[in-house]
Scaffold this motif. Structure first.
Motif, PDB file in Angstrom:
ATOM      1  N   ARG A 263      16.914  44.973   7.928  1.00 12.74           N
ATOM      2  CA  ARG A 263      17.509  44.353   9.112  1.00 12.74           C
ATOM      3  C   ARG A 263      16.572  43.301   9.709  1.00 12.74           C
ATOM      4  O   ARG A 263      17.023  42.241  10.155  1.00 12.74           O
ATOM      5  CB  ARG A 263      17.871  45.434  10.126  1.00 12.74           C
ATOM      6  CG  ARG A 263      19.064  46.270   9.679  1.00 12.74           C
ATOM      7  CD  ARG A 263      19.311  47.486  10.543  1.00 12.74           C
ATOM      8  NE  ARG A 263      19.565  47.137  11.929  1.00 12.74           N
ATOM      9  CZ  ARG A 263      20.705  46.610  12.387  1.00 12.74           C
ATOM     10  NH1 ARG A 263      21.717  46.382  11.536  1.00 12.74           N
ATOM     11  NH2 ARG A 263      20.865  46.343  13.655  1.00 12.74           N
ATOM     12  N   MET A 264      15.274  43.565   9.705  1.00 17.85           N
ATOM     13  CA  MET A 264      14.340  42.544  10.194  1.00 17.85           C
ATOM     14  C   MET A 264      14.314  41.335   9.258  1.00 17.85           C
ATOM     15  O   MET A 264      14.161  40.194   9.713  1.00 17.85           O
ATOM     16  CB  MET A 264      12.948  43.138  10.386  1.00 17.85           C
ATOM     17  CG  MET A 264      12.838  43.976  11.648  1.00 17.85           C
ATOM     18  SD  MET A 264      11.135  44.413  12.104  1.00 17.85           S
ATOM     19  CE  MET A 264      10.891  45.839  11.035  1.00 17.85           C
TER      20      MET A 264
ATOM     21  N   TYR B 129       6.759  52.312  16.065  1.00 16.31           N
ATOM     22  CA  TYR B 129       7.537  51.073  15.986  1.00 16.31           C
ATOM     23  C   TYR B 129       8.542  50.975  17.127  1.00 16.31           C
ATOM     24  O   TYR B 129       8.662  49.935  17.791  1.00 16.31           O
ATOM     25  CB  TYR B 129       8.250  51.019  14.637  1.00 16.31           C
ATOM     26  CG  TYR B 129       9.365  50.019  14.543  1.00 16.31           C
ATOM     27  CD1 TYR B 129       9.098  48.659  14.384  1.00 16.31           C
ATOM     28  CD2 TYR B 129      10.701  50.435  14.597  1.00 16.31           C
ATOM     29  CE1 TYR B 129      10.138  47.738  14.295  1.00 16.31           C
ATOM     30  CE2 TYR B 129      11.733  49.525  14.509  1.00 16.31           C
ATOM     31  CZ  TYR B 129      11.441  48.178  14.357  1.00 16.31           C
ATOM     32  OH  TYR B 129      12.475  47.269  14.277  1.00 16.31           O
ATOM     33  N   LEU B 130       9.259  52.061  17.400  1.00 16.27           N
ATOM     34  CA  LEU B 130      10.254  52.045  18.472  1.00 16.27           C
ATOM     35  C   LEU B 130       9.577  51.941  19.836  1.00 16.27           C
ATOM     36  O   LEU B 130      10.070  51.235  20.722  1.00 16.27           O
ATOM     37  CB  LEU B 130      11.120  53.297  18.397  1.00 16.27           C
ATOM     38  CG  LEU B 130      12.017  53.397  17.161  1.00 16.27           C
ATOM     39  CD1 LEU B 130      12.696  54.762  17.106  1.00 16.27           C
ATOM     40  CD2 LEU B 130      13.054  52.284  17.139  1.00 16.27           C
ATOM     41  N   ARG B 131       8.461  52.617  20.007  1.00 15.56           N
ATOM     42  CA  ARG B 131       7.729  52.527  21.276  1.00 15.56           C
ATOM     43  C   ARG B 131       7.210  51.108  21.494  1.00 15.56           C
ATOM     44  O   ARG B 131       7.300  50.548  22.588  1.00 15.56           O
ATOM     45  CB  ARG B 131       6.576  53.535  21.281  1.00 15.56           C
ATOM     46  CG  ARG B 131       5.906  53.702  22.633  1.00 15.56           C
ATOM     47  CD  ARG B 131       4.898  54.851  22.569  1.00 15.56           C
ATOM     48  NE  ARG B 131       5.506  56.096  22.156  1.00 15.56           N
ATOM     49  CZ  ARG B 131       6.185  56.899  22.971  1.00 15.56           C
ATOM     50  NH1 ARG B 131       6.344  56.559  24.240  1.00 15.56           N
ATOM     51  NH2 ARG B 131       6.716  58.017  22.522  1.00 15.56           N
TER      52      ARG B 131
ATOM     53  N   ARG C 282       6.964  44.508  11.486  1.00 18.23           N
ATOM     54  CA  ARG C 282       7.066  45.159  10.179  1.00 18.23           C
ATOM     55  C   ARG C 282       5.812  45.992   9.894  1.00 18.23           C
ATOM     56  O   ARG C 282       5.895  47.110   9.377  1.00 18.23           O
ATOM     57  CB  ARG C 282       7.243  44.116   9.074  1.00 18.23           C
ATOM     58  CG  ARG C 282       8.599  43.449   9.003  1.00 18.23           C
ATOM     59  CD  ARG C 282       8.652  42.612   7.730  1.00 18.23           C
ATOM     60  NE  ARG C 282       9.842  41.831   7.616  1.00 18.23           N
ATOM     61  CZ  ARG C 282       9.956  40.556   8.022  1.00 18.23           C
ATOM     62  NH1 ARG C 282       8.926  39.962   8.609  1.00 18.23           N
ATOM     63  NH2 ARG C 282      11.080  39.897   7.852  1.00 18.23           N
ATOM     64  N   ASP C 283       4.644  45.410  10.210  1.00 17.93           N
ATOM     65  CA  ASP C 283       3.388  46.124   9.960  1.00 17.93           C
ATOM     66  C   ASP C 283       3.298  47.404  10.783  1.00 17.93           C
ATOM     67  O   ASP C 283       2.825  48.435  10.290  1.00 17.93           O
ATOM     68  CB  ASP C 283       2.195  45.221  10.295  1.00 17.93           C
ATOM     69  CG  ASP C 283       1.967  44.142   9.248  1.00 17.93           C
ATOM     70  OD1 ASP C 283       2.504  44.275   8.130  1.00 17.93           O
ATOM     71  OD2 ASP C 283       1.256  43.159   9.550  1.00 17.93           O
ATOM     72  N   VAL C 284       3.729  47.344  12.040  1.00 18.77           N
ATOM     73  CA  VAL C 284       3.711  48.548  12.881  1.00 18.77           C
ATOM     74  C   VAL C 284       4.579  49.635  12.245  1.00 18.77           C
ATOM     75  O   VAL C 284       4.174  50.803  12.158  1.00 18.77           O
ATOM     76  CB  VAL C 284       4.194  48.223  14.316  1.00 18.77           C
ATOM     77  CG1 VAL C 284       4.381  49.512  15.117  1.00 18.77           C
ATOM     78  CG2 VAL C 284       3.203  47.294  15.022  1.00 18.77           C
ATOM     79  N   LEU C 285       5.780  49.267  11.798  1.00 18.48           N
ATOM     80  CA  LEU C 285       6.668  50.245  11.176  1.00 18.48           C
ATOM     81  C   LEU C 285       6.056  50.801   9.894  1.00 18.48           C
ATOM     82  O   LEU C 285       6.048  52.023   9.664  1.00 18.48           O
ATOM     83  CB  LEU C 285       8.020  49.599  10.886  1.00 18.48           C
ATOM     84  CG  LEU C 285       9.056  50.466  10.160  1.00 18.48           C
ATOM     85  CD1 LEU C 285       9.336  51.753  10.919  1.00 18.48           C
ATOM     86  CD2 LEU C 285      10.357  49.670   9.939  1.00 18.48           C
TER      87      LEU C 285
ATOM     88  N   GLU D 297      12.917  53.532   7.261  1.00 18.04           N
ATOM     89  CA  GLU D 297      12.087  52.324   7.177  1.00 18.04           C
ATOM     90  C   GLU D 297      12.746  51.240   6.321  1.00 18.04           C
ATOM     91  O   GLU D 297      12.754  50.062   6.688  1.00 18.04           O
ATOM     92  CB  GLU D 297      10.712  52.659   6.613  1.00 18.04           C
ATOM     93  CG  GLU D 297       9.805  51.431   6.493  1.00 18.04           C
ATOM     94  CD  GLU D 297       8.445  51.733   5.917  1.00 18.04           C
ATOM     95  OE1 GLU D 297       7.849  50.821   5.311  1.00 18.04           O
ATOM     96  OE2 GLU D 297       7.961  52.878   6.069  1.00 18.04           O
ATOM     97  N   ALA D 298      13.300  51.610   5.189  1.00 19.65           N
ATOM     98  CA  ALA D 298      13.846  50.593   4.273  1.00 19.65           C
ATOM     99  C   ALA D 298      14.986  49.822   4.931  1.00 19.65           C
ATOM    100  O   ALA D 298      15.048  48.586   4.834  1.00 19.65           O
ATOM    101  CB  ALA D 298      14.323  51.254   2.982  1.00 19.65           C
TER     102      ALA D 298
END
Length: 262
Positions: A186-187, A145-147, A134-137, A180-181
Motif C-alpha cells: 500500500r505504501m 509503525y502505527l504509533r 517503511r523502515d520503521v515497519l 507487513e507485506a
C-alpha cells in the motif's frame, strides 16, 4: 447499512448511513472507513457511503496488487453495486489520490470533488518520509509503525489532550493490521501515485483542503493540487495536522459543508 459487496475479485466492507444526496467518503492509508464515523454522523442528511479498502479492515482478500487506480475502480464498483450513478466525492490522503483518479477517468460519476490532505505526485521529501515509514515497519514492527504514524499525523496538542483515545485507536488498528507485506504494498501505491499531467482535465467543481501544520502531506502539496486543477478552491486550516477531519472536526466539516452547499 454494513455489508460485504463483491467488486472484481474482492469483497468490500461497505458502510452506508443517512439519506439524501449521495456522498462518497474515501479513506487514506489506514484503509478503514471508521475514520469517517464522526463525519457520517454529522452529515446525516446525506447518503454517506464508505468502504474498507481491499485487503484491509473488514474487507476480504484479493490476489491483485494494490494500486491507486485499482482502488478507484473499487470505489466505482461500490457505487455501481448500490445503484448510484453520480456522487459528491470526498477523499482524504490516499483517498484524495483515489478521488483524483475517479475525477480524471470517470468524470461523469463526480458531482463535487473534495481533496483533503493529499498530493498530485511525489516529491523527494515525500518519498524520503515514506522510505522512513517503511523502515520503521520493517525493523521495529507493526505496533511501532502505527504509533509512529499516529504521532506524526496528529497535532502535538491533540495527542497530549487525547492520549487515551489515541492509544485506543492504535490498539484497534493493530488488531486488524493486514500484515507487513500488504502495508508495504500500500505504501508502494502511495509513492507511485502521480497524476500531475492529467489534473488539468478535471471538470468537477473542486475544493482542496489541508491544515497548515500537516507533516505527512505538507501544505505545498495541496497548493500544487489547487494550481493544477482548473478553478479549484484552496482552504487552509490553521491546525489539525494530517488527521484534521478527526482532530479539528468542527473547522474541517464547516469548510466541507460550506463547499457542498455553495
Amino acid at each position: 447499512m454494513n455489508t460485504l459487496v463483491p467488486v472484481d475479485d474482492a469483497r468490500l466492507a461497505v458502510v452506508r448511513r443517512g439519506s439524501g444526496p449521495p456522498l462518497l467518503l474515501l479513506v487514506g492509508l489506514g484503509g478503514r472507513c471508521d475514520f469517517w464515523s464522526g463525519t457520517m454522523d454529522h452529515f446525516a442528511g446525506r447518503d454517506c457511503i464508505s468502504f474498507d479498502h481491499r485487503k484491509t479492515g473488514n474487507s476480504l482478500g484479493s490476489d491483485r496488487p494494490t494500486t491507486v487506480r485499482l482502488l478507484a475502480e473499487d470505489a466505482l464498483g461500490v457505487l455501481d453495486a448500490l445503484g448510484i450513478d453520480r456522487a459528491d466525492i470526498v477523499g482524504h490522503s490516499l483517498g484524495g489520490a483515489i478521488a483524483q483518479h475517479i475525477a480524471v477517468h470517470a468524470p461523469r460519476r463526480v458531482g463535487r470533488l473534495v481533496i483533503s490532505s493529499s498530493w498530485a505526485g511525489p516529491t523527494p521529501a515525500f518519498l524520503s518520509l515514506f522510505d522512513h515509514r517503511r523502515d520503521v515497519l520493517r525493523h521495529c514492527g507493526a505496533e511501532a509503525y502505527l504509533r509512529h504514524g499516529t504521532l506524526l499525523g496528529n497535532p502535538g496538542w491533540w495527542s497530549f489532550t487525547h492520549h487515551e483515545a489515541m492509544q485506543a485507536g492504535i490498539a484497534a488498528r493493530l488488531a486488524s493490521f493486514p500484515g507487513e507485506a500488504i502495508e508495504q504494498e500500500r505504501m508502494d501505491a502511495v509513492c507511485a501515485h502521480d497524476l500531475r499531467d492529467r489534473l488539468a482535465g478535471i471538470t468537477a467543481e473542486t475544493m482542496v483542503i489541508c491544515a497548515r501544520d500537516d507533516a505527512i502531506t505538507p501544505l505545498p502539496l495541496s497548493e500544487e493540487l489547487a494550481r493544477l486543477i482548473p478553478g479549484a478552491r484552496l482552504e487552509v486550516l490553521e491546525s489539525g495536522n494530517h488527521f484534521a477531519p478527526v482532530t479539528t472536526p468542527e473547522a474541517w466539516r464547516q469548510r466541507l459543508e460550506g463547499f457542498l452547499r455553495s
